[in-house]
Write a protein that holds these residues in place. Structure first.
Motif, PDB file in Angstrom:
ATOM      1  N   TYR A   1       0.863  -1.179   0.186  1.00 17.97           N
ATOM      2  CA  TYR A   1       0.023   0.191  -0.174  1.00 17.97           C
ATOM      3  C   TYR A   1       1.045   1.430   0.260  1.00 17.97           C
ATOM      4  O   TYR A   1       1.629   1.410   0.927  1.00 17.97           O
ATOM      5  CB  TYR A   1      -0.913   0.076   1.209  1.00 17.97           C
ATOM      6  N   LEU A   2       0.897   1.949  -1.049  1.00 18.99           N
ATOM      7  CA  LEU A   2       1.746   3.288  -1.195  1.00 18.99           C
ATOM      8  C   LEU A   2       0.983   4.314  -0.381  1.00 18.99           C
ATOM      9  O   LEU A   2      -0.140   4.467  -0.863  1.00 18.99           O
ATOM     10  CB  LEU A   2       1.984   3.486  -2.677  1.00 18.99           C
ATOM     11  N   CYS A   3       1.656   5.080   0.393  1.00 22.90           N
ATOM     12  CA  CYS A   3       0.854   6.191   1.102  1.00 22.90           C
ATOM     13  C   CYS A   3       2.094   7.091   1.476  1.00 22.90           C
ATOM     14  O   CYS A   3       3.226   7.197   1.225  1.00 22.90           O
ATOM     15  CB  CYS A   3       0.358   5.638   2.364  1.00 22.90           C
ATOM     16  N   ASP A   4       1.632   8.273   2.264  1.00 25.65           N
ATOM     17  CA  ASP A   4       2.371   9.427   2.669  1.00 25.65           C
ATOM     18  C   ASP A   4       3.244   9.851   1.778  1.00 25.65           C
ATOM     19  O   ASP A   4       4.554  10.227   2.243  1.00 25.65           O
ATOM     20  CB  ASP A   4       3.079   8.813   4.035  1.00 25.65           C
ATOM     21  N   VAL A   5       2.896   9.981   0.508  1.00 25.88           N
ATOM     22  CA  VAL A   5       3.687  10.616  -0.682  1.00 25.88           C
ATOM     23  C   VAL A   5       3.719  12.426  -0.603  1.00 25.88           C
ATOM     24  O   VAL A   5       2.646  12.483  -0.619  1.00 25.88           O
ATOM     25  CB  VAL A   5       3.152  10.069  -2.032  1.00 25.88           C
ATOM     26  N   PHE A   6       5.084  12.794  -0.468  1.00 28.79           N
ATOM     27  CA  PHE A   6       5.040  14.083  -0.624  1.00 28.79           C
ATOM     28  C   PHE A   6       6.202  14.684  -1.129  1.00 28.79           C
ATOM     29  O   PHE A   6       7.352  13.971  -0.844  1.00 28.79           O
ATOM     30  CB  PHE A   6       4.589  14.690   0.731  1.00 28.79           C
ATOM     31  N   VAL A   7       6.477  15.910  -1.615  1.00 27.93           N
ATOM     32  CA  VAL A   7       7.369  16.558  -1.773  1.00 27.93           C
ATOM     33  C   VAL A   7       7.287  18.095  -1.367  1.00 27.93           C
ATOM     34  O   VAL A   7       6.009  18.643  -1.567  1.00 27.93           O
ATOM     35  CB  VAL A   7       7.644  16.877  -3.729  1.00 27.93           C
ATOM     36  N   VAL A   8       8.207  18.361  -0.771  1.00 27.83           N
ATOM     37  CA  VAL A   8       8.057  19.914  -0.021  1.00 27.83           C
ATOM     38  C   VAL A   8       7.594  20.934  -1.170  1.00 27.83           C
ATOM     39  O   VAL A   8       7.815  20.705  -2.400  1.00 27.83           O
ATOM     40  CB  VAL A   8       9.440  20.374   0.604  1.00 27.83           C
ATOM     41  N   ASP A   9       6.720  21.879  -0.584  1.00 25.62           N
ATOM     42  CA  ASP A   9       5.920  22.516  -1.566  1.00 25.62           C
ATOM     43  C   ASP A   9       6.606  23.414  -2.458  1.00 25.62           C
ATOM     44  O   ASP A   9       6.669  23.493  -3.691  1.00 25.62           O
ATOM     45  CB  ASP A   9       5.027  23.698  -0.768  1.00 25.62           C
ATOM     46  N   ASP A  10       7.959  24.011  -2.077  1.00 28.42           N
ATOM     47  CA  ASP A  10       8.673  24.669  -2.949  1.00 28.42           C
ATOM     48  C   ASP A  10       9.308  24.146  -4.056  1.00 28.42           C
ATOM     49  O   ASP A  10      10.224  24.669  -5.044  1.00 28.42           O
ATOM     50  CB  ASP A  10       9.780  25.817  -2.269  1.00 28.42           C
ATOM     51  N   LEU A  11       9.308  22.732  -4.020  1.00 28.30           N
ATOM     52  CA  LEU A  11      10.031  21.978  -5.187  1.00 28.30           C
ATOM     53  C   LEU A  11       9.076  21.178  -5.897  1.00 28.30           C
ATOM     54  O   LEU A  11       9.565  20.255  -6.665  1.00 28.30           O
ATOM     55  CB  LEU A  11      11.247  20.961  -4.441  1.00 28.30           C
ATOM     56  N   ARG A  12       7.773  21.160  -5.793  1.00 27.70           N
ATOM     57  CA  ARG A  12       6.808  20.739  -6.682  1.00 27.70           C
ATOM     58  C   ARG A  12       6.854  21.141  -7.806  1.00 27.70           C
ATOM     59  O   ARG A  12       7.482  22.322  -8.264  1.00 27.70           O
ATOM     60  CB  ARG A  12       5.489  20.775  -5.842  1.00 27.70           C
ATOM     61  N   GLY A  13       6.476  20.372  -9.226  1.00 27.47           N
ATOM     62  CA  GLY A  13       6.415  20.676 -10.357  1.00 27.47           C
ATOM     63  C   GLY A  13       7.594  20.449 -11.004  1.00 27.47           C
ATOM     64  O   GLY A  13       7.876  21.160 -12.316  1.00 27.47           O
ATOM     65  N   GLN A  14       8.708  19.887 -10.482  1.00 30.58           N
ATOM     66  CA  GLN A  14       9.858  19.498 -11.273  1.00 30.58           C
ATOM     67  C   GLN A  14       9.833  18.246 -11.627  1.00 30.58           C
ATOM     68  O   GLN A  14      10.944  17.446 -12.008  1.00 30.58           O
ATOM     69  CB  GLN A  14      11.047  19.873 -10.165  1.00 30.58           C
ATOM     70  N   GLY A  15       8.873  17.266 -11.321  1.00 27.84           N
ATOM     71  CA  GLY A  15       8.781  15.884 -11.683  1.00 27.84           C
ATOM     72  C   GLY A  15       9.407  14.970 -10.763  1.00 27.84           C
ATOM     73  O   GLY A  15       9.647  13.880 -10.858  1.00 27.84           O
ATOM     74  N   LEU A  16       9.736  15.513  -9.431  1.00 31.86           N
ATOM     75  CA  LEU A  16      10.305  15.048  -8.321  1.00 31.86           C
ATOM     76  C   LEU A  16       9.250  13.794  -7.760  1.00 31.86           C
ATOM     77  O   LEU A  16       9.646  12.663  -7.420  1.00 31.86           O
ATOM     78  CB  LEU A  16      10.819  15.834  -7.403  1.00 31.86           C
ATOM     79  N   GLY A  17       8.143  14.430  -7.836  1.00 35.88           N
ATOM     80  CA  GLY A  17       7.168  13.194  -7.164  1.00 35.88           C
ATOM     81  C   GLY A  17       7.218  12.080  -8.308  1.00 35.88           C
ATOM     82  O   GLY A  17       6.942  10.979  -7.695  1.00 35.88           O
ATOM     83  N   ARG A  18       7.068  12.316  -9.510  1.00 35.02           N
ATOM     84  CA  ARG A  18       6.820  11.239 -10.277  1.00 35.02           C
ATOM     85  C   ARG A  18       7.968  10.370 -10.156  1.00 35.02           C
ATOM     86  O   ARG A  18       7.843   9.076 -10.135  1.00 35.02           O
ATOM     87  CB  ARG A  18       6.651  11.627 -11.584  1.00 35.02           C
ATOM     88  N   TRP A  19       9.118  10.984 -10.110  1.00 33.10           N
ATOM     89  CA  TRP A  19      10.489  10.196 -10.052  1.00 33.10           C
ATOM     90  C   TRP A  19      10.220   9.364  -8.741  1.00 33.10           C
ATOM     91  O   TRP A  19      10.541   8.085  -8.621  1.00 33.10           O
ATOM     92  CB  TRP A  19      11.569  11.052 -10.119  1.00 33.10           C
ATOM     93  N   LEU A  20       9.907   9.812  -7.528  1.00 36.39           N
ATOM     94  CA  LEU A  20       9.741   9.377  -6.377  1.00 36.39           C
ATOM     95  C   LEU A  20       8.996   8.116  -6.607  1.00 36.39           C
ATOM     96  O   LEU A  20       9.290   6.881  -5.911  1.00 36.39           O
ATOM     97  CB  LEU A  20       9.303  10.143  -5.415  1.00 36.39           C
ATOM     98  N   ILE A  21       7.728   8.024  -7.060  1.00 45.93           N
ATOM     99  CA  ILE A  21       6.616   7.038  -7.234  1.00 45.93           C
ATOM    100  C   ILE A  21       7.244   5.898  -8.130  1.00 45.93           C
ATOM    101  O   ILE A  21       7.226   4.670  -7.705  1.00 45.93           O
ATOM    102  CB  ILE A  21       5.458   7.553  -7.806  1.00 45.93           C
ATOM    103  N   GLU A  22       8.143   6.458  -9.225  1.00 41.14           N
ATOM    104  CA  GLU A  22       8.722   5.382 -10.211  1.00 41.14           C
ATOM    105  C   GLU A  22       9.595   4.874  -9.246  1.00 41.14           C
ATOM    106  O   GLU A  22      10.050   3.519  -9.386  1.00 41.14           O
ATOM    107  CB  GLU A  22       9.363   6.002 -11.411  1.00 41.14           C
ATOM    108  N   SER A  23      10.368   5.162  -8.595  1.00 44.69           N
ATOM    109  CA  SER A  23      11.627   4.783  -7.751  1.00 44.69           C
ATOM    110  C   SER A  23      10.829   3.638  -6.897  1.00 44.69           C
ATOM    111  O   SER A  23      11.341   2.700  -6.589  1.00 44.69           O
ATOM    112  CB  SER A  23      12.435   5.455  -7.026  1.00 44.69           C
TER     113      SER A  23
END
Length: 152
Positions: free
Chosen positions: A77-99
């Motif tokens: 169960y994938l949960c508690d996914v976040f990227v801090v506000d000032d770094l959103r929009g750079q594809g980091l969330g997608r990279w984190l989930i893909e990892s």
């Protein structure tokens, strides 16, 4: 359990080492989130200790997090996914989930689930599909459990 894994991209790094996690940061983000408002620090520590965790870092500073609650054999169960506000929009969330999805433990699971009300488009890009079948997924939900002081 497997050894700790690391993914690198430019100045960013994802690491599965739980000893590296910034617990106060994770607690602060989660306690102010829409999905776990008011969660206490001990609950966060217990959840992390019993999950496969992914810390996202820029240098030594943690800037994101995700965890997979799993039996390491069939389900996650994938949960508690976040990227801090000032770094959103750079594809980091997608990279984190893909990892998370590339981790050998997650790769062998029969089913990986998540719930989201904030970024369904992001999870769709990472291979997740909405179930949307009547009477298929069931749950007991206690959205205010941390605010009411009801946890044990």
């Amino acid at each position: 359990m497997s050894h700790h894994l690391i993914w690198r991209r430019d100045e960013f790094l994802i690491d599965t080492d739980p000893d590296r996690l910034d617990i106060p940061l994770i607690h602060d983000v989660l306690t102010h989130s829409s999905w776990s408002p008011g969660i206490d620090l001990n609950t966060v520590r217990t959840a992390i200790a019993n999950s496969l965790c992914f810390g996202l870092y820029r240098g030594k500073q943690q800037i994101g997090f995700a965890r997979v609650v799993t039996d390491h054999a069939t389900f996650g169960y994938l949960c508690d996914v976040f990227v801090v506000d000032d770094l959103r929009g750079q594809g980091l969330g997608r990279w984190l989930i893909e990892s998370c999805n590339q981790h050998p433990t997650v790769q062998k699971l029969r089913r990986v689930m998540l719930t989201t009300s904030t970024a369904p488009w992001l999870y769709a890009r990472c291979g997740f599909e909405a179930i949307n079948r009547g009477d298929f997924v069931w749950h007991i939900s206690r959205p205010d459990i941390y605010r009411n002081g009801s946890q044990a």
